[in-house]
Design a protein around this motif. Structure first.
Motif, PDB file in Angstrom:
ATOM      1  N   LEU A 211       0.819  -1.206   0.000  1.00  0.00           N
ATOM      2  CA  LEU A 211       0.000   0.000   0.000  1.00  0.00           C
ATOM      3  C   LEU A 211       0.857   1.262   0.000  1.00  0.00           C
ATOM      4  O   LEU A 211       0.543   2.239  -0.695  1.00  0.00           O
ATOM      5  N   ALA A 212       1.942   1.256   0.775  1.00  0.00           N
ATOM      6  CA  ALA A 212       2.829   2.422   0.792  1.00  0.00           C
ATOM      7  C   ALA A 212       3.488   2.621  -0.570  1.00  0.00           C
ATOM      8  O   ALA A 212       3.620   3.763  -1.039  1.00  0.00           O
ATOM      9  N   ILE A 213       3.893   1.539  -1.219  1.00  0.00           N
ATOM     10  CA  ILE A 213       4.509   1.654  -2.546  1.00  0.00           C
ATOM     11  C   ILE A 213       3.489   2.141  -3.572  1.00  0.00           C
ATOM     12  O   ILE A 213       3.778   3.036  -4.391  1.00  0.00           O
ATOM     13  N   GLY A 214       2.294   1.569  -3.554  1.00  0.00           N
ATOM     14  CA  GLY A 214       1.258   2.012  -4.491  1.00  0.00           C
ATOM     15  C   GLY A 214       0.883   3.472  -4.293  1.00  0.00           C
ATOM     16  O   GLY A 214       0.724   4.230  -5.268  1.00  0.00           O
ATOM     17  N   LEU A 215       0.744   3.894  -3.029  1.00  0.00           N
ATOM     18  CA  LEU A 215       0.432   5.286  -2.747  1.00  0.00           C
ATOM     19  C   LEU A 215       1.575   6.200  -3.168  1.00  0.00           C
ATOM     20  O   LEU A 215       1.348   7.298  -3.701  1.00  0.00           O
ATOM     21  N   ALA A 216       2.819   5.755  -2.953  1.00  0.00           N
ATOM     22  CA  ALA A 216       3.978   6.565  -3.343  1.00  0.00           C
ATOM     23  C   ALA A 216       4.031   6.754  -4.854  1.00  0.00           C
ATOM     24  O   ALA A 216       4.323   7.864  -5.337  1.00  0.00           O
TER      25      ALA A 216
ATOM     26  N   PHE B  94       3.364  22.752  -3.847  1.00  0.00           N
ATOM     27  CA  PHE B  94       2.684  22.637  -2.547  1.00  0.00           C
ATOM     28  C   PHE B  94       2.342  21.175  -2.247  1.00  0.00           C
ATOM     29  O   PHE B  94       2.437  20.735  -1.100  1.00  0.00           O
ATOM     30  N   MET B  95       1.940  20.435  -3.277  1.00  0.00           N
ATOM     31  CA  MET B  95       1.616  19.029  -3.069  1.00  0.00           C
ATOM     32  C   MET B  95       2.852  18.234  -2.660  1.00  0.00           C
ATOM     33  O   MET B  95       2.786  17.352  -1.803  1.00  0.00           O
ATOM     34  N   ARG B  96       3.991  18.532  -3.270  1.00  0.00           N
ATOM     35  CA  ARG B  96       5.232  17.843  -2.888  1.00  0.00           C
ATOM     36  C   ARG B  96       5.545  18.081  -1.420  1.00  0.00           C
ATOM     37  O   ARG B  96       5.911  17.152  -0.695  1.00  0.00           O
ATOM     38  N   LEU B  97       5.423  19.325  -0.991  1.00  0.00           N
ATOM     39  CA  LEU B  97       5.685  19.636   0.408  1.00  0.00           C
ATOM     40  C   LEU B  97       4.694  18.940   1.319  1.00  0.00           C
ATOM     41  O   LEU B  97       5.080  18.387   2.365  1.00  0.00           O
ATOM     42  N   SER B  98       3.430  18.922   0.952  1.00  0.00           N
ATOM     43  CA  SER B  98       2.396  18.294   1.781  1.00  0.00           C
ATOM     44  C   SER B  98       2.611  16.793   1.884  1.00  0.00           C
ATOM     45  O   SER B  98       2.463  16.202   2.964  1.00  0.00           O
ATOM     46  N   PHE B  99       2.961  16.150   0.784  1.00  0.00           N
ATOM     47  CA  PHE B  99       3.166  14.705   0.792  1.00  0.00           C
ATOM     48  C   PHE B  99       4.426  14.313   1.567  1.00  0.00           C
ATOM     49  O   PHE B  99       4.471  13.260   2.203  1.00  0.00           O
ATOM     50  N   PHE B 100       5.457  15.161   1.508  1.00  0.00           N
ATOM     51  CA  PHE B 100       6.729  14.826   2.140  1.00  0.00           C
ATOM     52  C   PHE B 100       6.779  15.240   3.612  1.00  0.00           C
ATOM     53  O   PHE B 100       7.622  14.743   4.363  1.00  0.00           O
ATOM     54  N   LEU B 101       5.880  16.122   4.034  1.00  0.00           N
ATOM     55  CA  LEU B 101       5.911  16.645   5.402  1.00  0.00           C
ATOM     56  C   LEU B 101       5.836  15.565   6.473  1.00  0.00           C
ATOM     57  O   LEU B 101       6.584  15.624   7.461  1.00  0.00           O
TER      58      LEU B 101
ATOM     59  N   TRP C 215       0.906   6.363   6.119  1.00  0.00           N
ATOM     60  CA  TRP C 215       0.824   7.826   6.027  1.00  0.00           C
ATOM     61  C   TRP C 215       2.196   8.473   6.146  1.00  0.00           C
ATOM     62  O   TRP C 215       2.492   9.452   5.463  1.00  0.00           O
ATOM     63  N   LYS C 216       3.048   7.919   6.999  1.00  0.00           N
ATOM     64  CA  LYS C 216       4.360   8.519   7.220  1.00  0.00           C
ATOM     65  C   LYS C 216       5.380   8.126   6.152  1.00  0.00           C
ATOM     66  O   LYS C 216       6.200   8.956   5.735  1.00  0.00           O
ATOM     67  N   GLU C 217       5.375   6.896   5.685  1.00  0.00           N
ATOM     68  CA  GLU C 217       6.440   6.415   4.820  1.00  0.00           C
ATOM     69  C   GLU C 217       6.193   6.671   3.341  1.00  0.00           C
ATOM     70  O   GLU C 217       7.145   6.725   2.557  1.00  0.00           O
ATOM     71  N   ALA C 218       4.939   6.823   2.934  1.00  0.00           N
ATOM     72  CA  ALA C 218       4.653   6.975   1.508  1.00  0.00           C
ATOM     73  C   ALA C 218       5.313   8.222   0.936  1.00  0.00           C
ATOM     74  O   ALA C 218       5.760   8.228  -0.218  1.00  0.00           O
ATOM     75  N   GLY C 219       5.397   9.300   1.725  1.00  0.00           N
ATOM     76  CA  GLY C 219       6.021  10.522   1.234  1.00  0.00           C
ATOM     77  C   GLY C 219       7.495  10.349   0.933  1.00  0.00           C
ATOM     78  O   GLY C 219       8.015  10.912  -0.040  1.00  0.00           O
TER      79      GLY C 219
END
Length: 291
Positions: free
Chosen positions: A81-86, A102-109, A164-168
């Motif tokens: 799931l983390a790989i698919g979401l990433a 902004f999306m990059r920052l939000s996903f990586f935060l 939620w934490k690792e996908a970014g």
């Protein structure tokens, strides 16, 4: 003389990392293997060689079996799931849509936050009655759920936090891989009449396989070495439903002070991770394309 001056710093730069690697990785692993064949020492009784007794006790440990089942469910649930979401997030931020920065920052935060901080944030989110999850359920007329206090939901709730934490973080690797895909290959596929989905499946996805190997191995290691947010959120409960392998090693070694059995469990984890990594490389590497 000049050759000695040039090779000297190179040797030093090679020796120092190797010494650190041996001191903090190989030496502890070897000592754990040695200690697994000895019993636990006390102030009145020195440690003595017991052979495979610790491994025999490990085979008869019912709680360890439950922990391994939890760890397997956790890895199988979080890694794909983390790989698919990433991949999905990387495709989104690699597009020409407005607001991609902004999306990059939000996903990586979430990746930038320490796991202890993340665990405390989600403790408030999962708090029964007053947490955001309960408030959302209340909007739909549903009863409040104690997500971390029930055996049916505790492990799944922690899996959601990890995804939620690792996908970014994984998104960054896939974003770099997507930007290195040759545009002429995608253009050629489009000229042949392939749509966006077909171009991604037949052209882009095979070129992402080396990145997927790297991400999958690291995600699997992270799934088995997770301990901090287990300590903060559930402490392995209720009824061992959320206890993972590294948390069990931590509990046996530092709470129960059984260093010999803790070393035995550590050997099990190292062997298990090595075996799973070999399988992943063998399965994913067969059709990998390296430039």
């Amino acid at each position: 003389m000049s050759k000695k001056l040039t090779t000297g710093p190179a040797i030093i730069m090679l020796v120092i990392p190797c010494a650190i690697l041996v001191a903090f990785t190989h030496y502890p692993a070897i000592m754990a293997l040695i200690n697994s064949f000895w019993n636990n020492a006390s102030s009145r009784r020195p440690s003595r060689f017991v052979g495979a007794d610790n491994y025999q006790a490990m085979l008869e440990d019912d709680r360890l079996m439950q922990v391994l089942i939890n760890s397997t469910i956790y890895a199988v649930g979080t890694v794909p799931l983390a790989i698919g979401l990433a991949i999905g997030m990387a495709l989104l931020v690699n597009s020409r849509l407005p607001g991609t920065a902004f999306m990059r920052l939000s996903f990586f935060l979430p990746t930038m936050l320490p796991m202890i901080a993340v665990a405390n944030i989600w403790l408030f989110f999962y708090a029964p009655g007053i947490g955001l999850a309960s408030q959302i359920l209340g909007l739909f007329g549903l009863a409040s759920i104690n997500f971390l206090g029930q055996t049916e939901t505790a492990l799944g709730s922690m899996m959601f936090v990890a995804i939620w934490k690792e996908a970014g973080l994984f998104m960054i690797f896939y974003l770099a891989a997507l930007q290195s895909v040759p545009t002429n290959l995608k253009d050629a596929a489009k000229l042949e009449g392939a749509g966006r989905v077909r171009v991604f499946i037949d052209v882009v996805l095979p070129l992402l396989r080396p990145t997927t190997i790297f991400v999958a191995v690291n995600a699997l290691i992270n799934a088995f070495r997770l301990v901090d947010h287990v300590v903060v959120m559930t402490e392995g409960g209720p009824n061992n439903s959320s206890a993972l392998l590294l948390y069990y090693i931590y509990e046996v070694t530092f709470r129960q002070r059984d260093f010999a059995y803790g070393a035995t469990l550590t050997v099990l984890m190292v062997v298990l991770l090595g075996f799973l990594a070999i399988i992943q490389f063998w399965v994913l590497n067969r059709k990998a394309h390296y430039q």
